[in-house]
Design an enzyme around this catalytic site. Structure first.
Site, mmCIF file in Angstrom:
data_model
loop_
_atom_site.group_PDB
_atom_site.id
_atom_site.type_symbol
_atom_site.label_atom_id
_atom_site.label_comp_id
_atom_site.label_asym_id
_atom_site.label_seq_id
_atom_site.Cartn_x
_atom_site.Cartn_y
_atom_site.Cartn_z
ATOM 1 N N LYS B 96 0.879 -1.166 0.000
ATOM 2 C CA LYS B 96 0.000 0.000 0.000
ATOM 3 C C LYS B 96 0.912 1.210 0.000
ATOM 4 C CE LYS B 96 -2.846 2.717 2.820
ATOM 5 N NZ LYS B 96 -3.367 2.969 4.159
ATOM 6 N N GLY B 157 -7.846 9.338 9.391
ATOM 7 C CA GLY B 157 -8.206 9.467 10.807
ATOM 8 C C GLY B 157 -9.229 10.552 11.098
ATOM 9 N N ALA B 184 -9.196 5.587 3.985
ATOM 10 C CA ALA B 184 -9.020 6.763 4.841
ATOM 11 C C ALA B 184 -10.261 7.638 4.941
ATOM 12 C CB ALA B 184 -7.859 7.629 4.387
ATOM 13 N N GLY B 185 -10.495 8.096 6.159
ATOM 14 C CA GLY B 185 -11.506 9.114 6.409
ATOM 15 C C GLY B 185 -12.884 8.600 6.776
ATOM 16 N N ASN B 206 -9.492 1.922 9.679
ATOM 17 C CA ASN B 206 -8.620 1.685 10.825
ATOM 18 C C ASN B 206 -9.095 2.453 12.045
ATOM 19 O OD1 ASN B 206 -6.605 1.188 12.690
ATOM 20 N ND2 ASN B 206 -4.931 1.567 11.312
ATOM 21 N N THR B 207 -8.894 3.773 12.026
ATOM 22 C CA THR B 207 -9.178 4.573 13.221
ATOM 23 C C THR B 207 -10.623 4.408 13.708
ATOM 24 O OG1 THR B 207 -7.542 6.160 12.457
ATOM 25 C CG2 THR B 207 -9.052 6.919 14.170
#
Lengths: 65, 257
Positions: B96, B157, B184-185, B206-207
């Protein structure tokens, strides 16, 4: 000679990357190595010579996003 | 079924492994998410603590496929070297690819990204570039050898969801046959469902899972949202309209006024 290992100056006796890993106590750890910013493959560690002031990075798997 | 560089994937939810309260909670979250692919990274290893060795044994026990990242790399050289290091440690050609261009938004440096993608593709890597919704950049990345694209939803994040809906829709429409993974996001499961409803192939979270009050529960919620969004896409959603359309038939209604 002095080698910058993962950002910390260390007095090292080893003259190549392979023996440096042993000297530093990495033993059978799964790690990847870079010398002065260049990738050093496992098979090339024996022939990767260390010189005074070299930068050695020793990396391992870590959490990532 | 989704194929990423020839690998068939059942789950369309990819999970990051960072920022969990503990290794045990990470394990629970990965299991609850039913993800088959998790992202991992590389960091300096201390020969005393050996933190990386412990982490690696947890991931191996989970028996998931790993997608190593080049997180935190700001230059082409850093990213390429990190990819080479990762390939050896993780034993995969998947990478990635992140080349970060700006510190506040962590938005990709698409110029560096393209250059690094060219170099790594030529070296046999299977590159998953973390990119924007820019169509020209996407086209160049594909020409550079990328067979999957990972456009951002919002800054890493941030939990804002899909910031540029029309841009992302255009990307989907322009490249109907390229696997597109929103990376992301994403903040909540409804964002993930929305991405899937728009026709994206998968999402990487993830976050939003790791920092939830209950990460395993949130991972399960995301798994359901991704499945629901994917099923809705297949079922064919209606187009929004500006005015009402009665859902109950008007013909045959009694005259009672």
């Amino acid at each position: 000679m002095k080698i910058l290992v993962n950002g910390v100056w260390r007095e090292m006796a080893s003259s190549d990357v392979q023996s440096a890993l042993r000297e530093l106590g990495y033993g059978d750890c799964v790690v990847a190595t870079a010398l002065n910013g260049e990738f050093v493959a496992t098979g090339a560690r024996v022939s990767a010579r260390l010189g005074d002031g070299d930068r050695l990075e020793i990396l391992a798997p870590m959490q990532g996003g | 079924m989704l194929k990423l560089y020839g690998v068939e994937v059942h789950s369309r939810l990819l999970l990051g492994t960072a920022r969990y309260p503990s290794p045990a909670i990470l394990t629970q979250a990965v299991k609850a998410s039913r993800a088959e692919i998790v992202t991992v990274s590389l960091r300096r290893e201390s020969s005393g603590e050996r933190a990386g060795q412990g982490f690696w044994s947890i991931i191996r026990e989970l028996a998931v496929r790993v997608l190593p990242n080049t997180a935190g790399c700001h230059s082409v050289k850093e990213a390429v070297t990190t990819a080479q290091l990762a390939r050896e440690v993780f034993g995969t050609n998947w990478i990635k690819l992140e080349v970060i261009g700006e510190n506040d938004t962590l938005q990709p440096d698409v110029f560096g990204l393209l250059e690094a993608a060219r170099i790594l593709s030529a070296e046999g890597f299977e590159v998953f570039p973390y990119t924007t919704e820019d169509l020209v950049v996407a086209d160049r990345l594909l020409a550079a050898g990328c067979k999957v694209l990972m456009p951002w939803g919002a800054p890493i994040g941030s939990g804002r969801g899909l910031n540029n809906l029309s841009g992302l829709k255009a990307l989907r429409a322009h490249f109907p046959d390229v696997p597109l993974v929103i990376d992301a996001g994403i903040g909540v499961p409804s964002h993930a469902a929305q991405a899937m409803e728009l026709g994206f192939d998968a999402v990487l979270i993830n976050t939003a899972v790791a920092r939830a009050a209950n990460p395993a529960q949130m991972a399960a919620a995301f798994a359901q949202a991704v499945e629901a969004g994917c099923a809705a896409r297949v079922a064919g959603p209606i187009e929004p309209r500006d005015f009402a359309t009665p859902s109950t038939p008007v013909i045959g209604k009694a005259f009672l006024a």
